[in-house]
Write a protein that holds these residues in place. Structure first.
Motif, PDB file in Angstrom:
ATOM      1  N   CYS A  65      11.622  -2.871  33.613  1.00  0.00           N
ATOM      2  CA  CYS A  65      11.163  -2.028  34.722  1.00  0.00           C
ATOM      3  C   CYS A  65      10.701  -0.669  34.207  1.00  0.00           C
ATOM      4  O   CYS A  65       9.735  -0.108  34.717  1.00  0.00           O
ATOM      5  CB  CYS A  65      12.271  -1.858  35.746  1.00  0.00           C
ATOM      6  SG  CYS A  65      12.653  -3.353  36.654  1.00  0.00           S
ATOM      7  N   GLY A  66      11.388  -0.147  33.190  1.00  0.00           N
ATOM      8  CA  GLY A  66      10.990   1.129  32.609  1.00  0.00           C
ATOM      9  C   GLY A  66       9.624   1.055  31.956  1.00  0.00           C
ATOM     10  O   GLY A  66       8.812   1.986  32.055  1.00  0.00           O
ATOM     11  N   THR A  67       9.354  -0.055  31.281  1.00  0.00           N
ATOM     12  CA  THR A  67       8.050  -0.247  30.659  1.00  0.00           C
ATOM     13  C   THR A  67       6.955  -0.356  31.717  1.00  0.00           C
ATOM     14  O   THR A  67       5.883   0.239  31.572  1.00  0.00           O
ATOM     15  CB  THR A  67       8.061  -1.510  29.782  1.00  0.00           C
ATOM     16  OG1 THR A  67       9.115  -1.392  28.830  1.00  0.00           O
ATOM     17  CG2 THR A  67       6.747  -1.697  29.067  1.00  0.00           C
ATOM     18  N   LEU A  68       7.247  -1.103  32.768  1.00  0.00           N
ATOM     19  CA  LEU A  68       6.289  -1.227  33.867  1.00  0.00           C
ATOM     20  C   LEU A  68       6.018   0.131  34.506  1.00  0.00           C
ATOM     21  O   LEU A  68       4.867   0.483  34.780  1.00  0.00           O
ATOM     22  CB  LEU A  68       6.814  -2.215  34.903  1.00  0.00           C
ATOM     23  CG  LEU A  68       5.928  -2.486  36.107  1.00  0.00           C
ATOM     24  CD1 LEU A  68       4.639  -3.171  35.672  1.00  0.00           C
ATOM     25  CD2 LEU A  68       6.664  -3.332  37.107  1.00  0.00           C
ATOM     26  N   TYR A  69       7.062   0.906  34.707  1.00  0.00           N
ATOM     27  CA  TYR A  69       6.919   2.247  35.278  1.00  0.00           C
ATOM     28  C   TYR A  69       6.091   3.144  34.358  1.00  0.00           C
ATOM     29  O   TYR A  69       5.220   3.877  34.809  1.00  0.00           O
ATOM     30  CB  TYR A  69       8.296   2.855  35.523  1.00  0.00           C
ATOM     31  CG  TYR A  69       8.257   4.237  36.125  1.00  0.00           C
ATOM     32  CD1 TYR A  69       8.127   4.400  37.494  1.00  0.00           C
ATOM     33  CD2 TYR A  69       8.354   5.366  35.326  1.00  0.00           C
ATOM     34  CE1 TYR A  69       8.088   5.665  38.064  1.00  0.00           C
ATOM     35  CE2 TYR A  69       8.322   6.633  35.880  1.00  0.00           C
ATOM     36  CZ  TYR A  69       8.190   6.775  37.248  1.00  0.00           C
ATOM     37  OH  TYR A  69       8.154   8.022  37.794  1.00  0.00           O
ATOM     38  N   ALA A  70       6.378   3.089  33.054  1.00  0.00           N
ATOM     39  CA  ALA A  70       5.669   3.948  32.098  1.00  0.00           C
ATOM     40  C   ALA A  70       4.184   3.622  32.054  1.00  0.00           C
ATOM     41  O   ALA A  70       3.354   4.534  31.940  1.00  0.00           O
ATOM     42  CB  ALA A  70       6.275   3.791  30.711  1.00  0.00           C
ATOM     43  N   PHE A  71       3.834   2.351  32.132  1.00  0.00           N
ATOM     44  CA  PHE A  71       2.427   1.978  32.026  1.00  0.00           C
ATOM     45  C   PHE A  71       1.676   2.011  33.359  1.00  0.00           C
ATOM     46  O   PHE A  71       0.476   1.791  33.383  1.00  0.00           O
ATOM     47  CB  PHE A  71       2.285   0.603  31.378  1.00  0.00           C
ATOM     48  CG  PHE A  71       2.510   0.637  29.899  1.00  0.00           C
ATOM     49  CD1 PHE A  71       1.641   1.326  29.066  1.00  0.00           C
ATOM     50  CD2 PHE A  71       3.609   0.008  29.336  1.00  0.00           C
ATOM     51  CE1 PHE A  71       1.842   1.381  27.705  1.00  0.00           C
ATOM     52  CE2 PHE A  71       3.823   0.049  27.972  1.00  0.00           C
ATOM     53  CZ  PHE A  71       2.938   0.747  27.156  1.00  0.00           C
ATOM     54  N   THR A  72       2.377   2.299  34.454  1.00  0.00           N
ATOM     55  CA  THR A  72       1.687   2.425  35.738  1.00  0.00           C
ATOM     56  C   THR A  72       1.741   3.862  36.252  1.00  0.00           C
ATOM     57  O   THR A  72       0.721   4.519  36.354  1.00  0.00           O
ATOM     58  CB  THR A  72       2.292   1.466  36.784  1.00  0.00           C
ATOM     59  OG1 THR A  72       3.694   1.707  36.893  1.00  0.00           O
ATOM     60  CG2 THR A  72       2.025   0.026  36.422  1.00  0.00           C
ATOM     61  N   VAL A  73       2.899   4.354  36.536  1.00  0.00           N
ATOM     62  CA  VAL A  73       3.052   5.671  37.151  1.00  0.00           C
ATOM     63  C   VAL A  73       2.865   6.790  36.139  1.00  0.00           C
ATOM     64  O   VAL A  73       2.159   7.762  36.391  1.00  0.00           O
ATOM     65  CB  VAL A  73       4.433   5.781  37.844  1.00  0.00           C
ATOM     66  CG1 VAL A  73       4.639   7.164  38.423  1.00  0.00           C
ATOM     67  CG2 VAL A  73       4.575   4.716  38.923  1.00  0.00           C
ATOM     68  N   ASP A  74       3.496   6.677  34.967  1.00  0.00           N
ATOM     69  CA  ASP A  74       3.455   7.744  33.956  1.00  0.00           C
ATOM     70  C   ASP A  74       2.442   7.478  32.845  1.00  0.00           C
ATOM     71  O   ASP A  74       2.566   8.044  31.761  1.00  0.00           O
ATOM     72  CB  ASP A  74       4.838   7.914  33.331  1.00  0.00           C
ATOM     73  CG  ASP A  74       5.777   8.721  34.199  1.00  0.00           C
ATOM     74  OD1 ASP A  74       5.287   9.373  35.135  1.00  0.00           O
ATOM     75  OD2 ASP A  74       6.983   8.708  33.937  1.00  0.00           O
ATOM     76  N   TYR A  75       1.460   6.664  33.095  1.00  0.00           N
ATOM     77  CA  TYR A  75       0.509   6.310  32.041  1.00  0.00           C
ATOM     78  C   TYR A  75      -0.236   7.535  31.511  1.00  0.00           C
ATOM     79  O   TYR A  75      -0.523   7.629  30.319  1.00  0.00           O
ATOM     80  CB  TYR A  75      -0.488   5.261  32.553  1.00  0.00           C
ATOM     81  CG  TYR A  75      -1.387   4.737  31.477  1.00  0.00           C
ATOM     82  CD1 TYR A  75      -0.898   3.851  30.537  1.00  0.00           C
ATOM     83  CD2 TYR A  75      -2.718   5.121  31.404  1.00  0.00           C
ATOM     84  CE1 TYR A  75      -1.708   3.357  29.537  1.00  0.00           C
ATOM     85  CE2 TYR A  75      -3.547   4.638  30.407  1.00  0.00           C
ATOM     86  CZ  TYR A  75      -3.035   3.763  29.481  1.00  0.00           C
ATOM     87  OH  TYR A  75      -3.828   3.280  28.475  1.00  0.00           O
ATOM     88  N   SER A  76      -0.524   8.485  32.369  1.00  0.00           N
ATOM     89  CA  SER A  76      -1.273   9.677  31.933  1.00  0.00           C
ATOM     90  C   SER A  76      -0.433  10.579  31.020  1.00  0.00           C
ATOM     91  O   SER A  76      -0.984  11.375  30.269  1.00  0.00           O
ATOM     92  CB  SER A  76      -1.736  10.471  33.152  1.00  0.00           C
ATOM     93  OG  SER A  76      -0.615  10.938  33.882  1.00  0.00           O
ATOM     94  N   LYS A  77       0.884  10.445  31.051  1.00  0.00           N
ATOM     95  CA  LYS A  77       1.761  11.278  30.229  1.00  0.00           C
ATOM     96  C   LYS A  77       2.038  10.677  28.848  1.00  0.00           C
ATOM     97  O   LYS A  77       2.590  11.348  27.982  1.00  0.00           O
ATOM     98  CB  LYS A  77       3.081  11.516  30.951  1.00  0.00           C
ATOM     99  CG  LYS A  77       2.914  12.305  32.229  1.00  0.00           C
ATOM    100  CD  LYS A  77       4.228  12.489  32.928  1.00  0.00           C
ATOM    101  CE  LYS A  77       4.013  13.208  34.253  1.00  0.00           C
ATOM    102  NZ  LYS A  77       5.247  13.327  35.022  1.00  0.00           N
ATOM    103  N   LEU A  78       1.702   9.436  28.622  1.00  0.00           N
ATOM    104  CA  LEU A  78       1.977   8.786  27.337  1.00  0.00           C
ATOM    105  C   LEU A  78       1.307   9.474  26.145  1.00  0.00           C
ATOM    106  O   LEU A  78       1.925   9.590  25.090  1.00  0.00           O
ATOM    107  CB  LEU A  78       1.598   7.301  27.394  1.00  0.00           C
ATOM    108  CG  LEU A  78       2.486   6.417  28.263  1.00  0.00           C
ATOM    109  CD1 LEU A  78       1.966   4.983  28.277  1.00  0.00           C
ATOM    110  CD2 LEU A  78       3.920   6.460  27.807  1.00  0.00           C
ATOM    111  N   PRO A  79       0.069   9.947  26.252  1.00  0.00           N
ATOM    112  CA  PRO A  79      -0.530  10.635  25.099  1.00  0.00           C
ATOM    113  C   PRO A  79       0.153  11.957  24.741  1.00  0.00           C
ATOM    114  O   PRO A  79       0.014  12.449  23.625  1.00  0.00           O
ATOM    115  CB  PRO A  79      -1.974  10.889  25.526  1.00  0.00           C
ATOM    116  CG  PRO A  79      -2.241   9.911  26.605  1.00  0.00           C
ATOM    117  CD  PRO A  79      -0.930   9.694  27.289  1.00  0.00           C
ATOM    118  N   GLN A  80       0.906  12.533  25.667  1.00  0.00           N
ATOM    119  CA  GLN A  80       1.582  13.795  25.415  1.00  0.00           C
ATOM    120  C   GLN A  80       2.851  13.636  24.583  1.00  0.00           C
ATOM    121  O   GLN A  80       3.407  14.613  24.099  1.00  0.00           O
ATOM    122  CB  GLN A  80       1.937  14.468  26.743  1.00  0.00           C
ATOM    123  CG  GLN A  80       0.747  14.769  27.612  1.00  0.00           C
ATOM    124  CD  GLN A  80       1.163  15.229  28.999  1.00  0.00           C
ATOM    125  OE1 GLN A  80       2.331  15.370  29.293  1.00  0.00           O
ATOM    126  NE2 GLN A  80       0.169  15.451  29.856  1.00  0.00           N
TER     127      GLN A  80
END
Length: 116
Positions: free
Chosen positions: A2-17
């Motif tokens: 669920c955390g991975t799904l959340y990271a790649f949907t809701v927080d996807y824009s924050k991953l490059p940071q």
């Protein structure tokens, strides 16, 4: 998952940071030690304890997580945290003690007389 799904949907824009060079070590440590090693210890230790005690330890896991986060000043102590911790303790006590015996002993009357 669920955390991975959340990271790649809701927080996807924050991953490059994220500074992945600094973050990968703690993530691997958490994955190996805090998850895998804790599960191994738990599974091997459960055969030496009864089911109720093992369940109580698992139920209080979230209580200890919140307590540690407050002790290390990761989270502030809030009213919701106190209420949630109190509910966990209450649920643990209810699960530990035979509430039917307590209720029948102190509150159920037989033949018009309260049973001692």
């Amino acid at each position: 998952m669920c955390g991975t799904l959340y990271a790649f949907t809701v927080d996807y824009s924050k991953l490059p940071q994220i500074n992945w060079a600094n973050a990968i070590g703690p993530v691997i440590y958490l994955g190996v030690v805090a998850t895998f090693a804790a599960q191994v210890v738990q599974v091997t230790s459960q055969k030496y304890t009864d089911t109720v005690t093992a369940g109580l330890v698992l139920m209080t896991e979230s209580l200890f997580a919140g307590l540690v986060s407050v002790l290390f000043h990761v989270e502030p102590l809030t009213q919701h945290l106190i209420i949630g911790g109190s509910l966990i303790i209450l649920a643990t006590l209810i699960a530990q003690f035979d509430m039917r015996g307590v209720i029948s002993r102190y509150f159920v009357k037989q033949n018009g007389i309260r049973k001692p």
